[in-house]
Structure formats: C-alpha cells, structure tokens
Design a protein around this motif. Structure first.
Motif, PDB file in Angstrom:
ATOM      1  N   ARG A 186      45.499  38.536  32.033  1.00 32.64           N
ATOM      2  CA  ARG A 186      46.050  38.532  30.679  1.00 32.64           C
ATOM      3  C   ARG A 186      46.250  39.962  30.181  1.00 32.64           C
ATOM      4  N   GLN A 187      45.268  40.833  30.430  1.00 29.50           N
ATOM      5  CA  GLN A 187      45.366  42.223  29.991  1.00 29.50           C
ATOM      6  C   GLN A 187      46.491  42.960  30.710  1.00 29.50           C
ATOM      7  N   GLU A 203      49.737  41.829  29.251  1.00 27.10           N
ATOM      8  CA  GLU A 203      49.896  42.425  27.933  1.00 27.10           C
ATOM      9  C   GLU A 203      50.333  43.887  28.060  1.00 27.10           C
ATOM     10  N   SER A 254      36.919  33.261  34.655  1.00 26.26           N
ATOM     11  CA  SER A 254      37.322  33.814  33.363  1.00 26.26           C
ATOM     12  C   SER A 254      37.588  35.316  33.437  1.00 26.26           C
ATOM     13  N   VAL A 255      36.885  36.024  34.316  1.00 22.27           N
ATOM     14  CA  VAL A 255      37.096  37.466  34.443  1.00 22.27           C
ATOM     15  C   VAL A 255      38.478  37.743  35.021  1.00 22.27           C
ATOM     16  N   THR A 256      38.858  37.050  36.075  1.00 22.82           N
ATOM     17  CA  THR A 256      40.171  37.280  36.675  1.00 22.82           C
ATOM     18  C   THR A 256      41.285  36.843  35.723  1.00 22.82           C
ATOM     19  N   LYS A 257      41.051  35.768  34.979  1.00 22.26           N
ATOM     20  CA  LYS A 257      42.060  35.335  34.001  1.00 22.26           C
ATOM     21  C   LYS A 257      42.220  36.391  32.908  1.00 22.26           C
ATOM     22  N   GLU A 258      41.093  36.955  32.458  1.00 22.58           N
ATOM     23  CA  GLU A 258      41.156  37.987  31.430  1.00 22.58           C
ATOM     24  C   GLU A 258      41.853  39.242  31.954  1.00 22.58           C
ATOM     25  N   ASN A 259      41.552  39.615  33.192  1.00 18.28           N
ATOM     26  CA  ASN A 259      42.230  40.770  33.795  1.00 18.28           C
ATOM     27  C   ASN A 259      43.735  40.526  33.895  1.00 18.28           C
ATOM     28  N   GLU A 284      39.257  31.804  41.155  1.00 19.30           N
ATOM     29  CA  GLU A 284      39.704  32.186  39.823  1.00 19.30           C
ATOM     30  C   GLU A 284      38.633  31.843  38.803  1.00 19.30           C
TER      31      GLU A 284
END
Length: 114
Positions: free
Chosen positions: A48-49, A52, A41-46, A39
């Motif tokens: 999160r998106q 959303e 930051s990219v997977t966390k951002e994905n 895990e």
C-alpha cells in the motif's frame, strides 16, 4: 544536431537526479502473489505504501515530461523562425542568434519572417 545535443545535455542531469526515485518502486508495485503465499498485514501495508509513493510521484513525472515537451517546442519554434528568416526575400534580413530574432541589417529592427 547541436540543438538536440544541447537539449539532451540540459535534461540529462535532471533525469539522473530523479532516476533513483523511480528505480525500484515500479518493480515492487507490479509483483503478484498467487494463493496468498506468505501474504500478511506487513506485506499488504508495504504494498500500500509503495503504491501510494508511486501515485505521489506521478505529478512529478508529469511535470518532467511537460517541461521536456515545452523545451523541445521552444527549440522547434526557434529553428522554424531561423529558417524562415534565412529564406526571407528581404536582402537586409539576418538571423541574430543571441536574441533569436530576424533583424534588419540597416536599422536593427525586427523583421517579420515570411
């Protein structure tokens, strides 16, 4: 059965158009990572998106469900009114399918179904 198939025929195109919107999003939003396996930051951002997007589509899903319920209620009321008209003790009463009303044969005026 005819009204039920008509309801299905009306809602099927709407469902078919909206199905791609909901097809893969739930699968990604429910995935679980154990021990932080890769895990970043990219997977966390994905994630999160995707969450959303899922939340934004909630109002659309609710509108579709509400529309389907309203259409079902309209058909149910129509069936109840037709049955009441056909069971009416007034011999001049008949059900007009185009206007969906109980009418008097002689005058053409609406009759209250009892």
């Amino acid at each position: 059965m005819n009204i039920r198939s008509s309801l299905i025929a009306r809602t099927l195109p709407t469902i078919a158009l909206l199905l791609p919107l909901f097809w893969q999003t739930p699968a990604f939003s429910n995935s679980i990572t154990i021990n932080g396996g890769g895990e970043n930051s990219v997977t966390k951002e994905n994630a999160r998106q995707e969450q959303e997007a899922w939340n934004e589509q909630r109002s659309l899903r609710n509108k579709i469900y509400q529309y389907n319920e309203e259409e079902f209620d309209k058909h149910k009321i129509e069936i109840d009114n037709r049955d009441a008209c056909l069971k009416n003790s007034n011999l001049n009463a008949y059900w007009e399918p185009k206007t969906k009303r109980c009418l008097d044969i002689q005058t053409g005026r609406p009759i209250e179904s009892k």
